[in-house]
Design a protein around this motif. Structure first.
Motif, mmCIF file in Angstrom:
data_model
loop_
_atom_site.group_PDB
_atom_site.id
_atom_site.type_symbol
_atom_site.label_atom_id
_atom_site.label_comp_id
_atom_site.label_asym_id
_atom_site.label_seq_id
_atom_site.Cartn_x
_atom_site.Cartn_y
_atom_site.Cartn_z
ATOM 1 N N THR A 177 0.831 -1.199 0.000
ATOM 2 C CA THR A 177 0.000 0.000 0.000
ATOM 3 C C THR A 177 0.873 1.260 0.000
ATOM 4 O OG1 THR A 177 -0.154 0.434 2.382
ATOM 5 C CG2 THR A 177 -1.569 -1.314 1.495
ATOM 6 N N TYR A 178 0.211 2.389 -0.096
ATOM 7 C CA TYR A 178 0.892 3.685 0.012
ATOM 8 C C TYR A 178 0.614 4.329 1.373
ATOM 9 C CZ TYR A 178 1.918 3.196 -4.901
ATOM 10 O OH TYR A 178 2.396 2.719 -6.107
ATOM 11 N N ASP A 179 0.168 3.501 2.318
ATOM 12 C CA ASP A 179 -0.131 3.969 3.671
ATOM 13 C C ASP A 179 0.957 3.532 4.643
ATOM 14 O OD1 ASP A 179 -2.608 5.042 2.843
ATOM 15 O OD2 ASP A 179 -3.541 3.060 3.018
ATOM 16 N N HIS A 180 1.081 4.254 5.726
ATOM 17 C CA HIS A 180 2.014 3.862 6.774
ATOM 18 C C HIS A 180 1.268 3.770 8.093
ATOM 19 C CE1 HIS A 180 2.613 7.968 8.644
ATOM 20 N NE2 HIS A 180 2.046 8.294 7.510
ATOM 21 N N GLY A 181 1.803 2.963 9.011
ATOM 22 C CA GLY A 181 1.136 2.790 10.283
ATOM 23 C C GLY A 181 2.067 2.210 11.330
ATOM 24 N N HIS A 182 1.493 1.853 12.458
ATOM 25 C CA HIS A 182 2.256 1.242 13.546
ATOM 26 C C HIS A 182 1.321 0.346 14.345
ATOM 27 C CE1 HIS A 182 0.311 4.657 15.610
ATOM 28 N NE2 HIS A 182 0.412 3.913 16.717
ATOM 29 N N ARG A 183 1.895 -0.489 15.178
ATOM 30 C CA ARG A 183 1.082 -1.329 16.055
ATOM 31 C C ARG A 183 1.082 -0.715 17.453
ATOM 32 N NH1 ARG A 183 -0.234 -5.687 13.108
ATOM 33 N NH2 ARG A 183 1.224 -6.360 11.491
ATOM 34 N N ASP A 184 -0.112 -0.675 18.049
ATOM 35 C CA ASP A 184 -0.184 -0.126 19.395
ATOM 36 C C ASP A 184 0.174 -1.196 20.422
ATOM 37 O OD1 ASP A 184 -2.407 -1.745 19.772
ATOM 38 O OD2 ASP A 184 -3.868 -0.113 19.690
ATOM 39 N N ALA A 185 0.040 -0.862 21.689
ATOM 40 C CA ALA A 185 0.467 -1.775 22.757
ATOM 41 C C ALA A 185 -0.320 -3.079 22.765
ATOM 42 C CB ALA A 185 0.330 -1.082 24.112
ATOM 43 N N THR A 186 -1.523 -3.075 22.166
ATOM 44 C CA THR A 186 -2.345 -4.288 22.133
ATOM 45 C C THR A 186 -2.139 -5.093 20.855
ATOM 46 O OG1 THR A 186 -4.270 -3.254 21.069
ATOM 47 C CG2 THR A 186 -4.085 -3.059 23.478
ATOM 48 N N GLY A 187 -1.290 -4.585 19.957
ATOM 49 C CA GLY A 187 -1.046 -5.282 18.701
ATOM 50 C C GLY A 187 -1.929 -4.837 17.559
ATOM 51 N N ARG A 188 -2.835 -3.927 17.806
ATOM 52 C CA ARG A 188 -3.696 -3.428 16.736
ATOM 53 C C ARG A 188 -2.877 -2.583 15.759
ATOM 54 N NH1 ARG A 188 -9.244 -3.800 18.069
ATOM 55 N NH2 ARG A 188 -9.585 -4.399 20.242
ATOM 56 N N LEU A 189 -3.240 -2.676 14.493
ATOM 57 C CA LEU A 189 -2.559 -1.892 13.473
ATOM 58 C C LEU A 189 -3.253 -0.531 13.361
ATOM 59 C CD1 LEU A 189 -1.325 -3.253 10.040
ATOM 60 C CD2 LEU A 189 -1.984 -0.887 10.391
ATOM 61 N N VAL A 190 -2.520 0.500 13.625
ATOM 62 C CA VAL A 190 -3.030 1.867 13.548
ATOM 63 C C VAL A 190 -2.533 2.489 12.252
ATOM 64 C CG1 VAL A 190 -3.094 4.138 14.636
ATOM 65 C CG2 VAL A 190 -3.000 2.071 16.055
ATOM 66 N N VAL A 191 -3.449 2.928 11.406
ATOM 67 C CA VAL A 191 -3.086 3.547 10.137
ATOM 68 C C VAL A 191 -2.833 5.032 10.385
ATOM 69 C CG1 VAL A 191 -3.796 3.999 7.766
ATOM 70 C CG2 VAL A 191 -4.494 1.867 8.896
ATOM 71 N N ASP A 192 -1.610 5.473 10.087
ATOM 72 C CA ASP A 192 -1.232 6.863 10.349
ATOM 73 C C ASP A 192 -1.501 7.786 9.170
ATOM 74 O OD1 ASP A 192 -0.277 6.348 12.963
ATOM 75 O OD2 ASP A 192 1.576 5.543 12.126
ATOM 76 N N GLY A 193 -1.715 7.224 7.977
ATOM 77 C CA GLY A 193 -1.977 8.048 6.803
ATOM 78 C C GLY A 193 -1.174 7.573 5.613
ATOM 79 N N ARG A 194 -1.200 8.380 4.560
ATOM 80 C CA ARG A 194 -0.469 8.033 3.349
ATOM 81 C C ARG A 194 0.974 8.506 3.452
ATOM 82 N NH1 ARG A 194 -2.905 6.370 -1.258
ATOM 83 N NH2 ARG A 194 -1.265 7.333 -2.509
ATOM 84 N N LEU A 195 1.869 7.683 2.905
ATOM 85 C CA LEU A 195 3.284 8.043 2.942
ATOM 86 C C LEU A 195 3.551 9.346 2.192
ATOM 87 C CD1 LEU A 195 4.738 4.480 2.397
ATOM 88 C CD2 LEU A 195 5.274 5.951 4.346
ATOM 89 N N ASP A 196 2.847 9.543 1.075
ATOM 90 C CA ASP A 196 3.104 10.761 0.307
ATOM 91 C C ASP A 196 2.428 11.989 0.916
ATOM 92 O OD1 ASP A 196 0.589 9.908 -0.325
ATOM 93 O OD2 ASP A 196 0.918 9.764 -2.481
ATOM 94 N N ASP A 197 1.682 11.804 2.009
ATOM 95 C CA ASP A 197 1.103 12.947 2.720
ATOM 96 C C ASP A 197 1.984 13.434 3.866
ATOM 97 O OD1 ASP A 197 -1.164 13.038 1.142
ATOM 98 O OD2 ASP A 197 -2.330 11.725 2.451
ATOM 99 N N LEU A 198 2.995 12.637 4.242
ATOM 100 C CA LEU A 198 3.867 13.028 5.348
ATOM 101 C C LEU A 198 4.499 14.385 5.077
ATOM 102 C CD1 LEU A 198 5.764 9.752 6.322
ATOM 103 C CD2 LEU A 198 4.233 11.074 7.779
ATOM 104 N N ILE A 199 4.553 15.205 6.114
ATOM 105 C CA ILE A 199 5.138 16.538 6.007
ATOM 106 C C ILE A 199 6.545 16.492 6.586
ATOM 107 C CG2 ILE A 199 4.893 18.958 6.707
ATOM 108 C CD1 ILE A 199 1.854 18.267 7.142
ATOM 109 N N ASN A 200 7.514 16.983 5.817
ATOM 110 C CA ASN A 200 8.905 17.023 6.264
ATOM 111 C C ASN A 200 9.244 18.465 6.621
ATOM 112 O OD1 ASN A 200 11.683 16.991 6.593
ATOM 113 N ND2 ASN A 200 12.014 15.503 4.963
ATOM 114 N N SER A 201 9.199 18.752 7.918
ATOM 115 C CA SER A 201 9.452 20.115 8.387
ATOM 116 C C SER A 201 10.775 20.152 9.136
ATOM 117 C CB SER A 201 8.303 20.571 9.298
ATOM 118 O OG SER A 201 8.477 21.919 9.685
ATOM 119 N N GLY A 202 11.778 20.723 8.510
ATOM 120 C CA GLY A 202 13.098 20.810 9.124
ATOM 121 C C GLY A 202 13.720 19.445 9.379
#
Length: 391
Positions: free
Chosen positions: A264-289
């Motif tokens: 996919t073009y999405d990124h995410g992480h697993r929380d403390a319970t193992g659930r997959l949390v979708v953080d958004g699209r990789l191409d939407d990430l903002i690179n500030s400094g």
């Protein structure tokens, strides 16, 4: 082996007209008729002459943010798994009300859930979706069904939550499935506080719709987080690939166990319970400094902090000569309010690190969306950028 493909639903048909005759879709799923391609999935010159792999039942266009849509080849088995899996998550067969477009994968799976359960799908009246349309849809459900469900996109859920009569109607549903776009934490909390039974779905055209619910994959769905948290989804629910798009073939792979995988073009992480949390699209990430900012994290903070004067917000990155990119908020103000950037930054100071605080605020009458209701960040970025340039 291959089979012909026809366009379905008919271009320009309303949802009510579509559900009045589902014989073409039923034949495609049963393998007794041509596969179906939603309007726009095929180039105009290919309609009537294109053939697809024999396994294919539905060709659905992705709602990509850039370039022409990619036609995903969905086998009947993938769609059956998606439909059967979500029925188990929701609590069993029932009538699913159609409040999303039938030309997108979300709407197609709603229709198939009804066929699976033996109920006629009931569609929202044509026109703007608002509280009145939702209440009307609820009043037209089949009382013989043991359970009633509805699928909404987050924008629709917010409209329902804004009207007491619509909230009362929403409480009558056994489950409200929210999908097609990320569900902000603040909206979920508001819905739960009002007594709504909410399930947050995640999937895409390439996975025949929803494959994770409240962060848990369906039993037949495989998940993997790659570099940068990129989400990979695998299993029989994954599409065969794209039709005539060799340039995008790398999105699909097959492993040693012959399981299909989609990158996919999405990124995410697993929380403390193992659930997959979708953080958004990789191409939407903002690179500030040099520091990465997920727009959804800022949007959630705006909602949870209840920033004064903000009804809805979308966060994007805009060019900045000092930081590379700056965090910009495109927001719909509450009636009679004129929120300011300093006030929003002060409101968020205890919720976000300094590099994630907004540096640009642009007020609009409504947030731009695309497809079935997904945030149109390309358009939002253009609006914020134009406002910044006009200063």
């Amino acid at each position: 082996m291959s089979r012909p493909v026809v366009t379905w639903p008919p271009p320009g048909a309303t949802a009510q007209e579509v559900v009045a005759d589902l014989s073409v879709l039923e034949a495609a799923m049963a393998g007794t008729g041509p596969a179906v391609a939603v309007p726009g999935a095929l180039d105009r010159g290919d309609v009537g002459v294109t053939r697809v792999p024999d396994e294919t039942a539905v060709v659905v266009a992705t709602s990509g943010t850039t370039g022409r849509p990619k036609p995903a080849l969905l086998p009947a088995r993938a769609l059956e798994l998606a439909v059967g899996g979500v029925q188990d998550v929701l609590g069993g067969p029932g009538q699913s009300m159609l409040a999303v477009p039938p030309t997108h994968i979300t709407g197609i799976t709603v229709i198939l859930r009804n066929l699976w359960a033996g109920f006629a799908p009931t569609a929202v009246t044509p026109g703007h979706f608002g509280p009145e349309a939702f209440v009307d849809l609820t009043r037209r459900w089949d009382p013989r069904a043991p359970r009633h469900y509805v699928t909404l996109v987050p924008t629709q859920l917010r409209r329902v939550l804004a009207c007491p009569e619509a909230v009362a109607a929403a409480r009558e549903y056994d489950t409200i499935l929210v999908g097609a776009a990320p569900l902000p934490a603040a909206d979920r909390d508001r819905a739960l506080r009002r007594g709504l039974a909410i399930v947050d779905g995640y999937g895409c055209s390439e996975t025949a719709g929803g494959c994770l619910y409240d962060g848990r994959p369906l039993p037949h769905v495989l998940t993997h987080l790659g570099e940068g948290g990129r989400i990979h989804l695998g299993g029989t629910q994954v599409a065969l690939g794209y039709l005539d798009r060799p340039d995008a073939a790398g999105a699909f792979t097959t492993d040693a166990d012959e399981a299909r995988w989609y990158r996919t073009y999405d990124h995410g992480h697993r929380d403390a319970t193992g659930r997959l949390v979708v953080d958004g699209r990789l191409d939407d990430l903002i690179n500030s400094g040099g520091l990465k900012v997920a727009p959804t994290a800022v949007e959630d903070a705006i909602g949870l902090a209840r920033c004064p004067g903000i009804a809805e917000a979308m966060v994007v990155g805009v060019p900045d000569p000092e930081w590379g990119e700056a965090v910009a908020v495109v927001a719909v103000p509450r009636q009679g309010a004129t929120p300011g950037l300093d006030g929003i930054r002060a409101c968020l100071a205890d919720h976000l690190p300094s590099h994630a605080l907004p540096r640009v605020l642009h007020l609009v009458a409504s947030l731009p969306v695309r497809g079935p209701g997904k945030p149109d960040r390309v358009r939002a970025r253009a609006l914020a950028g134009a406002a910044l340039s006009a200063r």
